[in-house]
Design a protein around this motif. Structure first.
Motif, mmCIF file in Angstrom:
data_model
loop_
_atom_site.group_PDB
_atom_site.id
_atom_site.type_symbol
_atom_site.label_atom_id
_atom_site.label_comp_id
_atom_site.label_asym_id
_atom_site.label_seq_id
_atom_site.Cartn_x
_atom_site.Cartn_y
_atom_site.Cartn_z
ATOM 1 N N THR A 107 59.674 58.981 73.084
ATOM 2 C CA THR A 107 60.212 57.662 73.414
ATOM 3 C C THR A 107 59.201 56.567 73.099
ATOM 4 O OG1 THR A 107 61.656 58.543 75.140
ATOM 5 C CG2 THR A 107 61.111 56.208 75.273
ATOM 6 N N THR A 108 57.935 56.811 73.422
ATOM 7 C CA THR A 108 56.884 55.829 73.142
ATOM 8 C C THR A 108 56.711 55.630 71.640
ATOM 9 O OG1 THR A 108 55.749 56.469 75.193
ATOM 10 C CG2 THR A 108 54.468 55.250 73.550
ATOM 11 N N LEU A 109 56.723 56.707 70.880
ATOM 12 C CA LEU A 109 56.624 56.605 69.418
ATOM 13 C C LEU A 109 57.800 55.817 68.854
ATOM 14 C CD1 LEU A 109 55.492 60.233 68.473
ATOM 15 C CD2 LEU A 109 54.091 58.149 68.453
ATOM 16 N N PHE A 110 58.987 56.066 69.384
ATOM 17 C CA PHE A 110 60.170 55.367 68.891
ATOM 18 C C PHE A 110 60.106 53.877 69.240
ATOM 19 C CE2 PHE A 110 64.715 54.225 68.855
ATOM 20 C CZ PHE A 110 65.036 54.665 67.576
ATOM 21 N N LEU A 111 59.604 53.565 70.429
ATOM 22 C CA LEU A 111 59.442 52.154 70.797
ATOM 23 C C LEU A 111 58.462 51.453 69.863
ATOM 24 C CD1 LEU A 111 59.369 52.321 74.693
ATOM 25 C CD2 LEU A 111 60.978 51.007 73.302
ATOM 26 N N ALA A 112 57.423 52.174 69.436
ATOM 27 C CA ALA A 112 56.470 51.587 68.490
ATOM 28 C C ALA A 112 57.162 51.266 67.163
ATOM 29 C CB ALA A 112 55.306 52.544 68.266
ATOM 30 N N LEU A 113 58.019 52.188 66.704
ATOM 31 C CA LEU A 113 58.767 51.929 65.471
ATOM 32 C C LEU A 113 59.709 50.741 65.645
ATOM 33 C CD1 LEU A 113 59.701 55.521 64.229
ATOM 34 C CD2 LEU A 113 57.917 54.003 63.355
ATOM 35 N N LEU A 114 60.364 50.665 66.795
ATOM 36 C CA LEU A 114 61.256 49.540 67.057
ATOM 37 C C LEU A 114 60.487 48.212 67.093
ATOM 38 C CD1 LEU A 114 63.792 50.712 69.801
ATOM 39 C CD2 LEU A 114 64.251 50.201 67.404
ATOM 40 N N ALA A 115 59.293 48.250 67.645
ATOM 41 C CA ALA A 115 58.488 47.028 67.711
ATOM 42 C C ALA A 115 58.151 46.544 66.304
ATOM 43 C CB ALA A 115 57.208 47.287 68.508
ATOM 44 N N VAL A 116 57.795 47.469 65.420
ATOM 45 C CA VAL A 116 57.494 47.096 64.029
ATOM 46 C C VAL A 116 58.746 46.547 63.352
ATOM 47 C CG1 VAL A 116 56.805 47.978 61.777
ATOM 48 C CG2 VAL A 116 55.609 48.744 63.831
ATOM 49 N N ALA A 117 59.890 47.220 63.560
ATOM 50 C CA ALA A 117 61.137 46.764 62.942
ATOM 51 C C ALA A 117 61.535 45.382 63.464
ATOM 52 C CB ALA A 117 62.252 47.768 63.210
ATOM 53 N N ARG A 160 66.925 44.779 67.267
ATOM 54 C CA ARG A 160 66.614 44.085 68.518
ATOM 55 C C ARG A 160 65.835 45.010 69.441
ATOM 56 N NH1 ARG A 160 69.130 43.878 73.449
ATOM 57 N NH2 ARG A 160 70.889 45.111 72.663
ATOM 58 N N PHE A 161 64.735 44.504 70.003
ATOM 59 C CA PHE A 161 63.906 45.307 70.889
ATOM 60 C C PHE A 161 64.546 45.342 72.277
ATOM 61 C CE2 PHE A 161 60.081 46.418 73.343
ATOM 62 C CZ PHE A 161 59.599 47.447 72.547
ATOM 63 N N PRO A 162 64.660 46.530 72.900
ATOM 64 C CA PRO A 162 65.305 46.618 74.219
ATOM 65 C C PRO A 162 64.494 45.901 75.291
ATOM 66 C CG PRO A 162 64.325 48.720 73.588
ATOM 67 C CD PRO A 162 64.242 47.832 72.380
ATOM 68 N N PHE A 198 62.069 65.580 67.496
ATOM 69 C CA PHE A 198 61.320 65.021 66.375
ATOM 70 C C PHE A 198 62.141 64.872 65.100
ATOM 71 C CE2 PHE A 198 57.602 66.090 68.941
ATOM 72 C CZ PHE A 198 56.748 65.026 68.653
ATOM 73 N N HIS A 199 63.311 65.516 65.019
ATOM 74 C CA HIS A 199 64.013 65.451 63.733
ATOM 75 C C HIS A 199 64.459 64.043 63.348
ATOM 76 C CE1 HIS A 199 67.933 65.693 65.945
ATOM 77 N NE2 HIS A 199 68.410 65.105 64.862
ATOM 78 N N PRO A 200 64.752 63.129 64.297
ATOM 79 C CA PRO A 200 65.089 61.766 63.848
ATOM 80 C C PRO A 200 63.964 61.092 63.067
ATOM 81 C CG PRO A 200 65.823 62.096 66.101
ATOM 82 C CD PRO A 200 64.969 63.272 65.750
ATOM 83 N N PHE A 201 62.698 61.408 63.382
ATOM 84 C CA PHE A 201 61.592 60.821 62.637
ATOM 85 C C PHE A 201 61.570 61.355 61.201
ATOM 86 C CE2 PHE A 201 60.381 60.688 67.101
ATOM 87 C CZ PHE A 201 59.990 59.359 67.240
ATOM 88 N N ALA A 202 61.903 62.636 61.044
ATOM 89 C CA ALA A 202 62.008 63.192 59.696
ATOM 90 C C ALA A 202 63.157 62.544 58.941
ATOM 91 C CB ALA A 202 62.199 64.706 59.766
ATOM 92 N N LEU A 203 64.256 62.272 59.632
ATOM 93 C CA LEU A 203 65.396 61.624 58.988
ATOM 94 C C LEU A 203 65.039 60.199 58.554
ATOM 95 C CD1 LEU A 203 68.415 62.688 61.239
ATOM 96 C CD2 LEU A 203 67.427 63.856 59.277
ATOM 97 N N ILE A 204 64.326 59.485 59.415
ATOM 98 C CA ILE A 204 63.925 58.112 59.078
ATOM 99 C C ILE A 204 63.019 58.119 57.844
ATOM 100 C CG2 ILE A 204 62.568 56.123 59.855
ATOM 101 C CD1 ILE A 204 63.540 56.767 62.709
ATOM 102 N N ALA A 205 62.045 59.045 57.838
ATOM 103 C CA ALA A 205 61.120 59.113 56.704
ATOM 104 C C ALA A 205 61.851 59.473 55.420
ATOM 105 C CB ALA A 205 60.021 60.136 56.997
ATOM 106 N N THR A 206 62.760 60.437 55.500
ATOM 107 C CA THR A 206 63.500 60.848 54.316
ATOM 108 C C THR A 206 64.402 59.730 53.818
ATOM 109 O OG1 THR A 206 63.487 63.144 55.115
ATOM 110 C CG2 THR A 206 65.061 62.593 53.379
ATOM 111 N N GLU A 207 65.019 59.015 54.756
ATOM 112 C CA GLU A 207 65.912 57.917 54.370
ATOM 113 C C GLU A 207 65.134 56.798 53.679
ATOM 114 O OE1 GLU A 207 69.649 55.450 56.314
ATOM 115 O OE2 GLU A 207 68.242 56.539 57.596
ATOM 116 N N LYS A 208 63.945 56.471 54.211
ATOM 117 C CA LYS A 208 63.131 55.440 53.578
ATOM 118 C C LYS A 208 62.690 55.880 52.184
ATOM 119 C CE LYS A 208 63.156 52.579 57.061
ATOM 120 N NZ LYS A 208 63.899 51.295 56.975
ATOM 121 N N LEU A 209 62.307 57.137 52.055
ATOM 122 C CA LEU A 209 61.890 57.666 50.763
ATOM 123 C C LEU A 209 63.048 57.661 49.781
ATOM 124 C CD1 LEU A 209 59.498 58.984 49.237
ATOM 125 C CD2 LEU A 209 60.403 61.201 49.977
ATOM 126 N N GLY A 210 64.221 58.054 50.258
ATOM 127 C CA GLY A 210 65.385 58.109 49.397
ATOM 128 C C GLY A 210 65.813 56.744 48.886
#
Length: 383
Positions: free
Chosen positions: A105-115, A122-124, A309-321
């Motif tokens: 959750t903390t890692l995901f919040l960090a990604l949301l903050a960057v986005a 929108r940041f929660p 953790f698989h959503p992080f792999a999906l995000i990385a793959t989507e950005k790469l794609g």
């Protein structure tokens, strides 16, 4: 071969068949989400990709819940009716579930903050963030779905309800505790029929919570040593799988929670079939595991990490794609396969170097050693 209802000799505590089912459940969820990610990648190139409805991928969550109910009975066998059982049960569950989920959750919040800083999502607000860490259903993103900040945590909100209810009754002898749990879950669903939604209490009283009861029933049968004839087990496995794959209403098409709202169709067309398959797997002598089962048992061991953790792999793959032309031009299904492979590798690494060491260190400090013969559960939904 023993007749139905016969008491079997003591069976092993490590159930590789359950481990395989954990692995299958995790892969169902990952494959389903990977297809959704590939839809976006291919659409960005002006192409199209149709998700497969051959398998109700979202039913992997129901399989997780049913397995959770089964394993919690098996793992807590020596806790039922003992002094101090409530505190010990909660310590074990919290150590197993909370740290990794809070980390993700903390890692995901960090990604949301960057986005958000880049002008994206929108940041929660603070209340939604606190609710996520506390496993409380909340309308985080204003869409009425009652998802936490890290949306996959909606399953853990159900798990925590299940653990809280079981903690209330674990001081009773096992039979009475399981009967009390069945009553509590049944009353919850009955109460949910008159509650307005969406709300936290409405969320927690959706019929999907009966998946846990189905798993507990299988755990009670297993604990009593019930053995089914081989032919009956084969019929159960084939019938349960056929009903699951038939999915005549395609109840899992679309975003999770939107088309079925965790209601009765989900229990009838997913929860019950996977419970039948689980019965076929565990209510009989367990054969020697074939070599082909080994990868699935490894994935089953890492299923919690794979789920989180698989959503992080999906995000990385989507950005790469989106950035590499030769990836964007690839066919949809090879890209799905690559995405799933990346997710598995990330999960195995996270399980080996994050989940296991962290859980072991916390368990040494806060949890008494498990009684000999206890089966340590570890499902992606937090078990």
């Amino acid at each position: 071969m023993q007749p139905v209802g016969a008491v079997a000799p003591v069976r092993g505590d490590t159930l590789w068949t359950v481990q395989v089912m954990r692995g299958v459940a995790a892969l169902m969820v990952v494959v389903g989400h990977s297809q959704s990610a590939v839809v976006g990648i291919v659409a960005a190139t002006g192409g199209g990709f149709a998700r497969s409805t051959l398998v109700p991928w979202g039913a992997g969550v129901d399989l997780f819940f049913v397995i959770s109910g089964f394993i919690i009975v098996h793992a807590s066998t020596r806790l039922f009716g003992r002094p101090g059982a409530r505190a010990e049960f909660l310590r074990r569950r919290l150590v197993r579930i909370v740290p990794l989920y809070w980390l993700v959750t903390t890692l995901f919040l960090a990604l949301l903050a960057v986005a958000t800083w880049k002008g994206g999502d929108r940041f929660p607000d603070a209340a939604a963030i606190l609710a996520s860490y506390a496993f409380l259903p909340a309308d985080t993103y204003g869409d009425g779905r009652l998802f936490p900040v890290f949306d996959l945590g909606w399953t853990l909100n159900y798990e925590m309800l299940f653990y809280a209810l079981l903690a209330l009754v674990v001081t009773l002898p096992r039979g009475r505790a399981l009967a009390a749990m069945a009553v509590l879950l049944g009353l919850g669903v009955a109460m949910g029929t008159v509650l307005p939604g969406p709300s936290a209490l409405w969320f927690w009283t959706r019929p999907i919570i009966l998946d846990f009861a189905l798993g507990m029933l299988m755990g009670a049968f297993f604990a009593r040593g019930i053995i089914l004839p081989r032919g009956v087990r084969i019929l159960l496995a084939v019938g349960g799988a056929a009903l699951l794959l038939a999915d005549p209403a395609h109840i899992f098409d679309g975003p999770i929670g939107m088309t079925v709202a965790n209601a009765w169709p989900r229990v009838l067309l997913a929860g019950m079939p996977v419970a039948v398959v689980l019965a076929a797997a565990v209510l009989g002598p367990e054969p020697r595991p074939p070599r082909l089962a080994l990868p699935f048992t490894r994935i089953g061991d890492a299923s919690y990490s794979l789920y989180l953790f698989h959503p992080f792999a999906l995000i990385a793959t989507e950005k790469l794609g989106q950035k590499l032309p030769f990836v964007r031009e690839s066919a949809g299904w090879p890209l799905v396969a690559a995405t799933v492979a990346v997710a598995i590798l990330v999960a195995l690494a996270a399980h080996r170097w994050i989940e296991r060491p962290m859980t072991a260190a916390l368990a040494r400090r806060f949890v008494r050693p498990a009684p000999k013969g206890a089966f340590a559960p570890a499902t992606p939904s937090g078990e």
